[in-house]
Design a protein around this motif. Sequence first.
Motif, mmCIF file in Angstrom:
data_model
loop_
_atom_site.group_PDB
_atom_site.id
_atom_site.type_symbol
_atom_site.label_atom_id
_atom_site.label_comp_id
_atom_site.label_asym_id
_atom_site.label_seq_id
_atom_site.Cartn_x
_atom_site.Cartn_y
_atom_site.Cartn_z
ATOM 1 N N GLU A 83 0.863 -1.180 0.000
ATOM 2 C CA GLU A 83 0.000 0.000 0.000
ATOM 3 C C GLU A 83 0.901 1.232 0.000
ATOM 4 O O GLU A 83 1.985 1.206 0.599
ATOM 5 N N GLU B 102 1.024 3.933 1.639
ATOM 6 C CA GLU B 102 1.473 4.452 2.941
ATOM 7 C C GLU B 102 2.639 3.648 3.512
ATOM 8 O O GLU B 102 3.384 4.144 4.355
ATOM 9 N N HIS B 103 2.839 2.407 3.043
ATOM 10 C CA HIS B 103 3.987 1.632 3.516
ATOM 11 C C HIS B 103 5.293 2.312 3.117
ATOM 12 O O HIS B 103 6.226 2.385 3.920
ATOM 13 N N GLU C 174 2.507 10.255 -2.005
ATOM 14 C CA GLU C 174 1.742 9.044 -2.311
ATOM 15 C C GLU C 174 1.477 8.798 -3.781
ATOM 16 O O GLU C 174 1.316 7.665 -4.188
ATOM 17 N N TRP D 282 3.301 6.015 -5.735
ATOM 18 C CA TRP D 282 3.132 4.704 -5.110
ATOM 19 C C TRP D 282 1.765 4.110 -5.424
ATOM 20 O O TRP D 282 1.608 2.888 -5.423
ATOM 21 N N HIS D 283 0.773 4.940 -5.739
ATOM 22 C CA HIS D 283 -0.519 4.412 -6.195
ATOM 23 C C HIS D 283 -0.330 3.721 -7.543
ATOM 24 O O HIS D 283 -0.920 2.676 -7.796
ATOM 25 N N ARG E 59 1.193 0.326 -6.974
ATOM 26 C CA ARG E 59 0.190 -0.633 -6.484
ATOM 27 C C ARG E 59 -0.746 -1.067 -7.604
ATOM 28 O O ARG E 59 -1.086 -2.240 -7.725
ATOM 29 N N GLU E 60 -1.172 -0.136 -8.444
ATOM 30 C CA GLU E 60 -2.177 -0.443 -9.460
ATOM 31 C C GLU E 60 -1.595 -1.111 -10.701
ATOM 32 O O GLU E 60 -2.242 -1.948 -11.305
ATOM 33 N N THR F 276 9.852 -2.926 1.460
ATOM 34 C CA THR F 276 8.879 -3.070 0.385
ATOM 35 C C THR F 276 9.668 -3.425 -0.869
ATOM 36 O O THR F 276 10.839 -3.065 -1.001
#
Length: 156
Positions: free
Chosen positions: A10, A12-13, A33, A36-37, A40-41, A57
């Motif tokens: 995620e 926030e990690h 952020e 990093w989205h 993730r996506e 991570t």
Amino acid sequence: MAAYKLIPFEPEHALRLELQHQTPFEYEMVWDEAPWHRVREEGIAWTVTVDDEIAFTMGVVRIWPGRALAWFMGDESLGSGTWMHRTSVMLRATRMATRMLDEVQDDPEYRRIEASVREDYKQGHQWARMLGFELEGLMRCYDQQGNNHAMYARVI
């Protein structure tokens, strides 16, 4: 005995890590952020916790079809504690990262996975080789601080 968990990444990690000093400067430059989205996506990414604290991570982000970039961000705590604790965490990290990279390369979409390691980061070079990466060459003045990086790749 420490409790290890592999959980989905995620954004926030990444923001909660106290980055190791060897972490590439480009990660620090995107320290909000939004990028990093995307990770993730659009990528494959995991977080590893030790006793419910984020240890590191890692993931793979597609650059274009057939080519991807592997990344790893470790918390400064990875270098602390006893030798046995550090060895145990890195052994597990190596197993998890190898498994993740092997699974990614089972997908025909990923023929080449790259990773850069700062030239002066000896442990990073050792780890890249342990993960099956082969050294391709030196990239001079690669990051925003002017540091040289070595390019490694796993190619099928």
